[in-house]
Motif scaffolding. Structure first.
Motif, PDB file in Angstrom:
ATOM      1  N   ASN A   1       0.794  -1.234   0.000  1.00 23.90           N
ATOM      2  CA  ASN A   1       0.000   0.000   0.000  1.00 23.90           C
ATOM      3  C   ASN A   1       0.829   1.290   0.000  1.00 23.90           C
ATOM      4  O   ASN A   1       0.326   2.354   0.296  1.00 23.90           O
ATOM      5  CB  ASN A   1      -1.014  -0.005   1.153  1.00 23.90           C
TER       6      ASN A   1
ATOM      7  N   LYS B   1       6.456   5.265   5.836  1.00 23.50           N
ATOM      8  CA  LYS B   1       5.381   6.029   6.479  1.00 23.50           C
ATOM      9  C   LYS B   1       5.331   5.695   7.968  1.00 23.50           C
ATOM     10  O   LYS B   1       4.486   4.925   8.428  1.00 23.50           O
ATOM     11  CB  LYS B   1       4.058   5.686   5.797  1.00 23.50           C
TER      12      LYS B   1
ATOM     13  N   SER C   1       3.518   2.296   1.797  1.00 27.08           N
ATOM     14  CA  SER C   1       4.054   2.863   3.038  1.00 27.08           C
ATOM     15  C   SER C   1       5.571   2.707   3.127  1.00 27.08           C
ATOM     16  O   SER C   1       6.190   3.265   4.016  1.00 27.08           O
ATOM     17  CB  SER C   1       3.436   2.169   4.255  1.00 27.08           C
TER      18      SER C   1
HETATM   19  C1  LIG Z   1      -0.530  -0.398   4.876  1.00 31.53           C
HETATM   20  O1  LIG Z   1      -0.703  -1.780   5.181  1.00 31.53           O
HETATM   21  C2  LIG Z   1      -0.282  -2.124   6.480  1.00 31.53           C
HETATM   22  C3  LIG Z   1      -0.407  -3.626   6.606  1.00 31.53           C
HETATM   23  O2  LIG Z   1      -1.595  -4.095   6.047  1.00 31.53           O
HETATM   24  C4  LIG Z   1      -1.111  -1.362   7.516  1.00 31.53           C
HETATM   25  O3  LIG Z   1      -0.663  -1.686   8.807  1.00 31.53           O
HETATM   26  C5  LIG Z   1      -0.924   0.115   7.284  1.00 31.53           C
HETATM   27  O4  LIG Z   1      -1.735   0.849   8.166  1.00 31.53           O
HETATM   28  C6  LIG Z   1      -1.284   0.489   5.854  1.00 31.53           C
HETATM   29  N1  LIG Z   1      -0.916   1.881   5.649  1.00 31.53           N
HETATM   30  C7  LIG Z   1      -1.647   2.708   4.919  1.00 31.53           C
HETATM   31  C8  LIG Z   1      -1.101   4.079   4.783  1.00 31.53           C
HETATM   32  O5  LIG Z   1      -2.668   2.358   4.367  1.00 31.53           O
END
Ligand SMILES: *[C@@H]1O[C@H](CO)[C@@H](O)[C@H](O)[C@H]1NC(C)=O
Ligand SMILES: *[C@@H]1O[C@H](CO)[C@@H](O)[C@H](O)[C@H]1NC(C)=O
Ligand SMILES: *[C@@H]1O[C@H](CO)[C@@H](O)[C@H](O)[C@H]1NC(C)=O
Length: 298
Positions: free
Chosen positions: A39, A60, A41
């Motif tokens: 996704n 992120k 990050s």
């Molecule tokens: C991206 O995916 C991870 C694992 O599924 C999750 O913990 C995280 O919050 C997600 N981050 C965003 C920005 O969507």
């Protein structure tokens, strides 16, 4: 139809990449980049020349960032860096993994931090390492195994290994009898690093601990001393016992040490004949412990 699908796929792919990289500009041009997670990050940029590889990660998070390289694509064995930015200061260290367990700090730091910052996206770390550091991530157990000549089990009482700093290499392969026979030039060698005694089995060092052997500032001379027990004064006993020491090329984060506690057993320790029981008391004052730990910490 098939062509339309391909075009759709390509567009979707571009969209995914574009979305993931929104708001993320690397600190300099990199030849390669990829989105590590699903996704967006965790974004990775890298480039190489003949000798070095430079990575930049944009993640992120305002917590910590871990980054690892492994030959098998798994969590271990891997060469790992962990870093974070706190109060404007970047913390960064080189680790390795040998199991599904917290990474261990490398004794030799191969990665060098070039840049670290926190921004609106998250945390940025830029770091470089040489392409070949000879930092083998696979690790062998360090062990000391007693090899006692069959039939001599009751005679071989204990074996110790001393490491000798500042000893003339001319003492290489010199043999001597313990106690009174020690050559004068070997007298300063009391740094015991291995001790086995009757009844002992193979000793394994903890995974993060070891003695350094063969590095530039390590000693060249070691003494293996075998002490025998022969109350019946049996003659003609030939012994070839020793210790099999297994080394590893992988540096351990902590240097091992050996501390001797209790009474120094030497010829002055005389038990009078016909005693039913005999108590020996030894004291280890705290000043003595302080002295040892202070000396060895450096
Ligand atoms: C991206 O995916 C991870 C694992 O599924 C999750 O913990 C995280 O919050 C997600 N981050 C965003 C920005 O969507
Ligand atoms: C990497 O990018 C630089 C410019 O940023 C370029 O000069 C160089 O040729 C590229 N190298 C490779 C291997 O693509
Ligand atoms: C290769 O990259 C490293 C790290 O950026 C740099 O120090 C070195 O000078 C580069 N070598 C050449 C030949 O450009």
């Amino acid at each position: 139809m098939a062509r339309q699908q391909i075009v759709t796929l390509v567009i979707l792919f571009c969209l995914a990449v574009a979305r993931g990289f929104i708001g993320v500009v690397p600190t300099e041009p990199f030849n390669y980049s990829t989105q590590v997670d699903t996704n967006g990050s965790y974004l990775l940029f890298w480039k190489t020349n003949n000798t070095h590889i430079t990575f930049e990660v944009h993640v992120k998070t305002h917590g910590y960032v871990g980054f690892g390289l492994s030959d098998n694509g798994k969590m271990y064995p891997a060469d790992v860096v962990i870093g974070w930015v706190k109060d404007g200061v970047t913390h960064f260290k080189d680790y390795h993994t040998t199991a599904h367990a917290p990474p261990v700090v490398d004794k030799h730091q191969d990665w060098f931090l070039l840049h670290g910052e926190e921004n609106n996206f998250g945390t940025v770390l830029k770091f470089v390492r040489k392409l070949d550091t000879c930092d083998k991530t696979e690790d062998k157990k360090i062990e000391v195994e007693p090899i006692i000549t069959p039939g001599n089990e009751i005679h071989v009482h204990h074996i110790v290994v001393y490491r000798c700093r500042g000893i003339d290499p001319k003492f290489d392969k010199v043999h001597y009898n313990c106690y009174n026979g020690i050559p004068r030039g070997l007298r300063p060698c009391y740094d015991m690093i291995i001790a086995w005694a009757i009844g002992g089995n193979t000793f394994y060092y903890p995974d993060h601990v070891g003695f350094s052997v063969g590095a530039a500032d390590d000693p060249d001379v070691y003494i293996l001393e075998t002490h025998y027990d022969n109350p019946a004064l049996k003659s003609g006993v030939i012994d070839n016992s020793g210790l099999r020491i297994t080394l590893t090329k992988n540096f351990r984060p902590y240097e091992a040490d050996l501390i001797e506690l209790g009474h120094q057993f030497d010829w002055k320790h005389i038990i009078p004949p016909f005693e039913k029981a005999y108590v020996t008391q030894a004291f280890c004052p705290s000043q003595c412990i302080d002295h040892v730990s202070m000396k060895r910490e450096l």
